[in-house]
Design an enzyme around this catalytic site. Structure first.
Site, PDB file in Angstrom:
ATOM      1  CG  HIS A   1      76.982  -1.018  87.534  1.00 39.21           C
ATOM      2  ND1 HIS A   1      76.113  -1.084  86.464  1.00 39.21           N
ATOM      3  CD2 HIS A   1      76.259  -0.451  88.543  1.00 39.21           C
ATOM      4  CE1 HIS A   1      74.937  -0.598  86.807  1.00 39.21           C
ATOM      5  NE2 HIS A   1      75.006  -0.206  88.077  1.00 39.21           N
TER       6      HIS A   1
ATOM      7  CG  ASP B   1      74.197  -2.056  82.915  1.00 41.18           C
ATOM      8  OD1 ASP B   1      74.832  -2.057  81.851  1.00 41.18           O
ATOM      9  OD2 ASP B   1      74.701  -2.391  83.998  1.00 41.18           O
TER      10      ASP B   1
ATOM     11  CG  HIS C   1      76.739  -5.110  79.922  1.00 40.28           C
ATOM     12  ND1 HIS C   1      77.146  -3.795  79.827  1.00 40.28           N
ATOM     13  CD2 HIS C   1      77.375  -5.773  78.925  1.00 40.28           C
ATOM     14  CE1 HIS C   1      77.986  -3.665  78.817  1.00 40.28           C
ATOM     15  NE2 HIS C   1      78.139  -4.848  78.248  1.00 40.28           N
TER      16      HIS C   1
ATOM     17  CG  ASP D   1      75.818  -5.359  85.595  1.00 39.81           C
ATOM     18  OD1 ASP D   1      76.551  -5.723  84.665  1.00 39.81           O
ATOM     19  OD2 ASP D   1      75.664  -4.167  85.913  1.00 39.81           O
TER      20      ASP D   1
ATOM     21  CG  HIS E   1      81.908  -4.803  86.059  1.00 40.18           C
ATOM     22  ND1 HIS E   1      82.077  -3.807  85.124  1.00 40.18           N
ATOM     23  CD2 HIS E   1      82.225  -5.952  85.417  1.00 40.18           C
ATOM     24  CE1 HIS E   1      82.475  -4.328  83.976  1.00 40.18           C
ATOM     25  NE2 HIS E   1      82.567  -5.622  84.135  1.00 40.18           N
TER      26      HIS E   1
ATOM     27  CG  ASP F   1      76.877   0.698  83.105  1.00 33.46           C
ATOM     28  OD1 ASP F   1      77.523   1.400  82.314  1.00 33.46           O
ATOM     29  OD2 ASP F   1      77.290  -0.388  83.550  1.00 33.46           O
TER      30      ASP F   1
ATOM     31  CG  ASP G   1      77.527  -0.139  79.721  1.00 36.37           C
ATOM     32  OD1 ASP G   1      76.299  -0.223  79.893  1.00 36.37           O
ATOM     33  OD2 ASP G   1      78.331  -0.912  80.284  1.00 36.37           O
TER      34      ASP G   1
ATOM     35  CD  GLU H   1      81.382  -0.026  84.569  1.00 36.48           C
ATOM     36  OE1 GLU H   1      82.458   0.244  84.007  1.00 36.48           O
ATOM     37  OE2 GLU H   1      81.215  -1.051  85.271  1.00 36.48           O
TER      38      GLU H   1
END
Length: 297
Positions: free
Chosen positions: A97, A120, A122, A124, A137, A224, A226, A269
């Site tokens: 990312h 995402d 996360h 980030d 990332h 992303d 994930d 990712e």
């Protein structure tokens, strides 16, 4: 519609090898063919060259490979800026990312004022001071908003790249303690998995579209993989249980396509070494097609 594919096989922003094969894996999942079936003109520019981590010395363990990431980000920004100016929709394939530092910079430079939808698991949103890993990332969204190391913040020669009121983070469910504090202070809009569970993806996306597009000349979608539940997308480097389903993800990008606000987009990712027979890449191709206007009927 004219789409220009730009591969950025970056694996310097995180620790697990394999994500550099993401662009090739997505292409091998018949991306160009799928888009062509939807009457989209596809131009594939190949990959931006990225050095292998074993050939580089880490100078600062809190900002791993920062010099190389900045160089690649500048090249990515130029490629995205040029594509927009030539009337193309840039589709950037990652890579980790950290590639978003370049892609969002290029989009912002070309369009002047953009919205950002960041889907995402996360946040980030770490900095050199808060990062538990030193992996860049995990710092990119903060850097795009002008928070963090000045070298990252000033990629492209200007900062910030986006205004917090036009930034929407969707699907977050794995945030570091200090990262939470920074996110709350930043003023960005956040819809966690709790919000998606409570209000549904439809209502979340309606609000996200309103926030990201207000007063902007277009929206950059940073997706992303994930964010999806690992049962749906197993081939990612940092899987987190309890993610969104395929249909929730499809609805999100379908609504973006219907709103006609997406000017640039990226999918990141994917790690083929962790995948099942390229399943995650095929999922990504379906979502990319939907984001670019593919309909069921």
């Amino acid at each position: 519609m004219k789409v220009r594919i730009i591969g950025v096989p970056m694996d310097l922003g995180q620790d697990r090898r394999g994500v550099d094969m993401g662009p090739s894996a997505i292409r091998n999942a018949r991306l160009s063919r799928r888009l062509g079936e939807n009457d989209i003109q596809v131009e594939d520019m190949g990959n931006i060259e990225v050095p292998h981590p074993e050939t580089i010395q880490i100078k600062n363990p809190k900002l791993k490979y920062i010099d190389e990431i900045i160089q690649i980000s500048e090249k990515t920004a130029d490629a995205v800026d040029r594509a927009i100016c030539e009337g193309r929709i840039p589709l950037i394939l990652g890579g980790d990312h950290s590639i978003a530092l370049g892609s969002v910079t290029g989009s912002s430079r070309a369009l002047k004022k953009i919205g950002l939808i960041w889907i995402d698991a996360h946040g980030d949103f770490n900095t050199e001071e808060t990062t538990p890993s030193g992996n860049i990332h995990g710092m990119i969204l903060a850097a795009l908003l002008g928070i963090g190391d000045k070298r990252l913040v000033n990629v492209g020669g200007f900062a910030p790249k986006v205004s917090p009121e036009n930034v929407v983070l969707i699907g977050a469910r794995a945030l570091d303690k200090e990262e939470r504090v920074l996110i709350k202070k930043s003023g960005i809009n956040v819809f966690t998995m709790h919000d998606i569970d409570r209000y549904g993806m439809r209502d979340v996306m309606q609000k996200a579209i309103e926030l990201a597009s207000k007063g902007t000349r277009g929206v950059h979608l940073s997706f992303d993989m994930d964010v999806l539940d690992p049962m749906v997308a197993p081939g990612v480097g940092t899987p987190v249980r309890g993610g969104i389903t395929y249909r929730e993800a499809a609805l999100a990008v379908e609504m973006l396509a219907e709103a006609q606000i997406i000017r640039t987009l990226e999918f990141v990712e994917i790690n083929p070494t962790l995948d099942r027979v390229n399943e995650t890449s095929h999922v990504a191709v379906g979502l990319i097609a939907a984001a670019l206007g593919e309909k069921i009927l």
